[in-house]
Write a protein that holds these residues in place. Structure first.
Motif, PDB file in Angstrom:
ATOM      1  N   LEU A  63      -6.760   7.015  -6.925  1.00  0.00           N
ATOM      2  CA  LEU A  63      -6.111   6.169  -5.921  1.00  0.00           C
ATOM      3  C   LEU A  63      -4.725   5.724  -6.356  1.00  0.00           C
ATOM      4  O   LEU A  63      -3.816   5.632  -5.555  1.00  0.00           O
ATOM      5  CB  LEU A  63      -6.980   4.933  -5.658  1.00  0.00           C
ATOM      6  CG  LEU A  63      -6.417   3.903  -4.657  1.00  0.00           C
ATOM      7  CD1 LEU A  63      -6.180   4.557  -3.305  1.00  0.00           C
ATOM      8  CD2 LEU A  63      -7.342   2.713  -4.542  1.00  0.00           C
ATOM      9  N   PHE A  64      -4.555   5.482  -7.641  1.00  0.00           N
ATOM     10  CA  PHE A  64      -3.296   4.932  -8.103  1.00  0.00           C
ATOM     11  C   PHE A  64      -2.463   5.947  -8.888  1.00  0.00           C
ATOM     12  O   PHE A  64      -1.601   5.592  -9.661  1.00  0.00           O
ATOM     13  CB  PHE A  64      -3.545   3.696  -8.961  1.00  0.00           C
ATOM     14  CG  PHE A  64      -4.435   2.705  -8.270  1.00  0.00           C
ATOM     15  CD1 PHE A  64      -3.989   2.045  -7.150  1.00  0.00           C
ATOM     16  CD2 PHE A  64      -5.730   2.474  -8.709  1.00  0.00           C
ATOM     17  CE1 PHE A  64      -4.796   1.134  -6.489  1.00  0.00           C
ATOM     18  CE2 PHE A  64      -6.546   1.567  -8.052  1.00  0.00           C
ATOM     19  CZ  PHE A  64      -6.074   0.905  -6.946  1.00  0.00           C
ATOM     20  N   THR A  65      -2.758   7.237  -8.671  1.00  0.00           N
ATOM     21  CA  THR A  65      -1.989   8.250  -9.364  1.00  0.00           C
ATOM     22  C   THR A  65      -1.436   9.289  -8.403  1.00  0.00           C
ATOM     23  O   THR A  65      -1.160  10.406  -8.773  1.00  0.00           O
ATOM     24  CB  THR A  65      -2.861   8.969 -10.425  1.00  0.00           C
ATOM     25  OG1 THR A  65      -4.000   9.540  -9.787  1.00  0.00           O
ATOM     26  CG2 THR A  65      -3.304   7.995 -11.496  1.00  0.00           C
ATOM     27  N   HIS A  87       6.637  -9.488 -16.494  1.00  0.00           N
ATOM     28  CA  HIS A  87       7.778  -8.567 -16.582  1.00  0.00           C
ATOM     29  C   HIS A  87       7.554  -7.313 -15.732  1.00  0.00           C
ATOM     30  O   HIS A  87       7.762  -6.188 -16.177  1.00  0.00           O
ATOM     31  CB  HIS A  87       8.026  -8.156 -18.042  1.00  0.00           C
ATOM     32  CG  HIS A  87       8.111  -9.316 -18.988  1.00  0.00           C
ATOM     33  ND1 HIS A  87       9.174 -10.194 -19.001  1.00  0.00           N
ATOM     34  CD2 HIS A  87       7.234  -9.774 -19.920  1.00  0.00           C
ATOM     35  CE1 HIS A  87       8.974 -11.128 -19.917  1.00  0.00           C
ATOM     36  NE2 HIS A  87       7.809 -10.902 -20.496  1.00  0.00           N
ATOM     37  N   LEU A  88       7.144  -7.522 -14.488  1.00  0.00           N
ATOM     38  CA  LEU A  88       6.778  -6.403 -13.632  1.00  0.00           C
ATOM     39  C   LEU A  88       7.684  -6.226 -12.409  1.00  0.00           C
ATOM     40  O   LEU A  88       7.474  -5.310 -11.623  1.00  0.00           O
ATOM     41  CB  LEU A  88       5.326  -6.571 -13.141  1.00  0.00           C
ATOM     42  CG  LEU A  88       4.239  -6.453 -14.203  1.00  0.00           C
ATOM     43  CD1 LEU A  88       2.881  -6.818 -13.614  1.00  0.00           C
ATOM     44  CD2 LEU A  88       4.207  -5.052 -14.788  1.00  0.00           C
ATOM     45  N   VAL A  89       8.666  -7.092 -12.231  1.00  0.00           N
ATOM     46  CA  VAL A  89       9.537  -6.992 -11.059  1.00  0.00           C
ATOM     47  C   VAL A  89      10.581  -5.914 -11.293  1.00  0.00           C
ATOM     48  O   VAL A  89      11.426  -6.034 -12.187  1.00  0.00           O
ATOM     49  CB  VAL A  89      10.225  -8.337 -10.757  1.00  0.00           C
ATOM     50  CG1 VAL A  89      11.145  -8.205  -9.551  1.00  0.00           C
ATOM     51  CG2 VAL A  89       9.177  -9.416 -10.508  1.00  0.00           C
ATOM     52  N   ASP A  90      10.539  -4.847 -10.495  1.00  0.00           N
ATOM     53  CA  ASP A  90      11.513  -3.760 -10.605  1.00  0.00           C
ATOM     54  C   ASP A  90      12.658  -4.052  -9.637  1.00  0.00           C
ATOM     55  O   ASP A  90      12.543  -3.843  -8.430  1.00  0.00           O
ATOM     56  CB  ASP A  90      10.856  -2.421 -10.267  1.00  0.00           C
ATOM     57  CG  ASP A  90      11.692  -1.235 -10.742  1.00  0.00           C
ATOM     58  OD1 ASP A  90      12.892  -1.202 -10.413  1.00  0.00           O
ATOM     59  OD2 ASP A  90      11.146  -0.351 -11.416  1.00  0.00           O
ATOM     60  N   ALA A  91      13.775  -4.559 -10.173  1.00  0.00           N
ATOM     61  CA  ALA A  91      14.901  -4.973  -9.338  1.00  0.00           C
ATOM     62  C   ALA A  91      15.507  -3.804  -8.578  1.00  0.00           C
ATOM     63  O   ALA A  91      15.953  -3.966  -7.435  1.00  0.00           O
ATOM     64  CB  ALA A  91      15.969  -5.639 -10.207  1.00  0.00           C
ATOM     65  N   VAL A  92      15.528  -2.624  -9.172  1.00  0.00           N
ATOM     66  CA  VAL A  92      16.086  -1.444  -8.499  1.00  0.00           C
ATOM     67  C   VAL A  92      15.255  -1.085  -7.275  1.00  0.00           C
ATOM     68  O   VAL A  92      15.783  -0.845  -6.186  1.00  0.00           O
ATOM     69  CB  VAL A  92      16.144  -0.243  -9.469  1.00  0.00           C
ATOM     70  CG1 VAL A  92      16.649   1.006  -8.751  1.00  0.00           C
ATOM     71  CG2 VAL A  92      17.036  -0.565 -10.665  1.00  0.00           C
ATOM     72  N   THR A 100       2.509   1.790  -9.600  1.00  0.00           N
ATOM     73  CA  THR A 100       1.297   1.091 -10.000  1.00  0.00           C
ATOM     74  C   THR A 100       1.134  -0.186  -9.177  1.00  0.00           C
ATOM     75  O   THR A 100       2.124  -0.829  -8.811  1.00  0.00           O
ATOM     76  CB  THR A 100       1.334   0.726 -11.496  1.00  0.00           C
ATOM     77  OG1 THR A 100       2.456  -0.126 -11.744  1.00  0.00           O
ATOM     78  CG2 THR A 100       1.450   1.976 -12.359  1.00  0.00           C
ATOM     79  N   PRO A 101      -0.092  -0.575  -8.884  1.00  0.00           N
ATOM     80  CA  PRO A 101      -0.314  -1.779  -8.064  1.00  0.00           C
ATOM     81  C   PRO A 101       0.363  -3.022  -8.611  1.00  0.00           C
ATOM     82  O   PRO A 101       0.878  -3.836  -7.848  1.00  0.00           O
ATOM     83  CB  PRO A 101      -1.843  -1.918  -8.088  1.00  0.00           C
ATOM     84  CG  PRO A 101      -2.349  -0.537  -8.270  1.00  0.00           C
ATOM     85  CD  PRO A 101      -1.352   0.120  -9.188  1.00  0.00           C
ATOM     86  N   PRO A 139       0.804  -1.225   0.000  1.00  0.00           N
ATOM     87  CA  PRO A 139       0.000   0.000   0.000  1.00  0.00           C
ATOM     88  C   PRO A 139       0.836   1.274   0.000  1.00  0.00           C
ATOM     89  O   PRO A 139       0.483   2.253  -0.675  1.00  0.00           O
ATOM     90  CB  PRO A 139      -0.814  -0.120   1.298  1.00  0.00           C
ATOM     91  CG  PRO A 139      -0.884  -1.565   1.572  1.00  0.00           C
ATOM     92  CD  PRO A 139       0.430  -2.107   1.119  1.00  0.00           C
ATOM     93  N   LEU A 140       1.946   1.297   0.748  1.00  0.00           N
ATOM     94  CA  LEU A 140       2.793   2.493   0.774  1.00  0.00           C
ATOM     95  C   LEU A 140       3.337   2.810  -0.612  1.00  0.00           C
ATOM     96  O   LEU A 140       3.370   3.976  -1.026  1.00  0.00           O
ATOM     97  CB  LEU A 140       3.949   2.295   1.763  1.00  0.00           C
ATOM     98  CG  LEU A 140       3.598   2.369   3.250  1.00  0.00           C
ATOM     99  CD1 LEU A 140       4.835   2.072   4.102  1.00  0.00           C
ATOM    100  CD2 LEU A 140       3.014   3.728   3.615  1.00  0.00           C
ATOM    101  N   LEU A 141       3.756   1.791  -1.343  1.00  0.00           N
ATOM    102  CA  LEU A 141       4.259   2.012  -2.700  1.00  0.00           C
ATOM    103  C   LEU A 141       3.150   2.528  -3.620  1.00  0.00           C
ATOM    104  O   LEU A 141       3.378   3.412  -4.454  1.00  0.00           O
ATOM    105  CB  LEU A 141       4.834   0.709  -3.263  1.00  0.00           C
ATOM    106  CG  LEU A 141       6.135   0.205  -2.616  1.00  0.00           C
ATOM    107  CD1 LEU A 141       6.538  -1.132  -3.230  1.00  0.00           C
ATOM    108  CD2 LEU A 141       7.259   1.217  -2.781  1.00  0.00           C
TER     109      LEU A 141
END
Length: 305
Positions: free
Chosen positions: A295-297, A236-241, A49-50, A41-43
């Protein structure tokens, strides 16, 4: 200091994300849980984006669960047989959850589903944990004994198996079902599910507290690692950084949280955890009611903070 996240496609303040990781790590260390119910939720609230938040937090939870599971293994506080049966359901549930995640994303309903899931799940679990912690606290102040645990209908189910480390004789059916549920929820919502799994194992399955947390961490570790791999390969949604920054902050905060948790009584911890979970659920509900389209912006905090 701004840093661009390639998968999230968003610049964020590094120190803000580090602080978030440290804060969630502190909570994780204090309560002995993964912290995904708070981190995701914090992110989302800072503009991630969810979909990316869920996929990236899964890797963070897997990494943070590894050290905990290793520590419990060394202390022989993990039931290998129980963990294996849980994983049979957990892996299946995770695969089903990632498939559902992909389908909802294709239909354009993923963001709404994640928000509604958080509102329902966290509000319900938070209310139950808060009320149970409050009752336990009142019993302690009155000097009353806790209610005696008795066997329920679950212990009458067939296909029973003896779990020697936990010293229980239990049907594998509810264990597999619980594993499927935790794996599915984790893949959809980006949570390890420890705050749900531990009470279920203690109050419904009657697993001794000496093996509950360690065994639940094994399930969290494997299911979140599996979810990370599936999300990376299929969506392809995992943001390694992003995951790396969260890990650095999380490991630091967890050390202080563990020390703080040792100074607070068990019923007080449950009361605080229930209140925290309930607060996150209420926050999601408020956002859905007041600003459903925004909510998501919410990016200002992450970009300018």
């Amino acid at each position: 200091m701004q840093l661009y996240l390639p998968i999230a496609d968003l610049p964020v303040n590094v120190f803000l994300v580090l602080a978030m990781g440290a804060a969630v790590g502190f909570v994780s260390g204090m309560f002995g849980i993964g912290g995904g119910f708070l981190m995701t939720p914090l992110l989302i609230f800072i503009g991630i984006t969810p979909a990316v938040a869920v996929a990236s937090v899964a890797s963070h939870i897997a990494a943070s669960s590894f050290s905990g599971a290793l520590s419990y293994w060394r202390r022989r506080a993990i039931d290998p047989a129980l963990a294996s049966v849980l994983l049979c359901g957990g892996v299946t549930g995770t695969a089903l959850g990632v498939w559902t995640f992909t389908q909802l994303r294709a239909l354009g309903q993923l963001d709404l589903m994640i928000a509604l899931s958080y509102v329902v799940l966290l509000s319900t679990v938070g209310s139950l944990m808060f009320s149970e912690g409050l009752r336990a606290l009142m019993r302690t102040r009155r000097g009353a004994l806790p209610p005696r645990r008795t066997h329920n209908w679950i212990h009458g189910l067939p296909l029973k198996m003896r779990f020697k480390r936990s010293k229980i004789y239990l049907s594998v059916i509810p264990v597999v079902v619980v594993g499927i549920m935790i794996g599915f929820i984790g893949a959809i919502m980006g949570i390890g599910g420890g705050f749900i799994l531990v009470p279920i194992m203690i109050y419904l399955l009657r697993v001794p507290t000496s093996t509950v947390i360690g065994t639940s961490m094994v399930l969290t570790l494997v299911t979140m690692l599996f979810a990370t791999l599936l999300h990376a390969v299929t969506n392809h949604l995992v943001d390694a950084v992003l995951a790396l920054i969260l890990m650095v902050g999380g490991v630091t905060g967890a050390q202080f949280g563990a020390r703080a948790g040792q100074k607070i009584r068990g019923e007080q911890l449950r009361l605080l955890l229930g209140l925290l979970i309930l607060s996150v659920g209420v926050r999601f509900a408020i956002e859905l009611v007041i600003q459903p389209s925004d909510l998501f912006t919410i990016r200002e905090l992450g970009v300018n903070g």
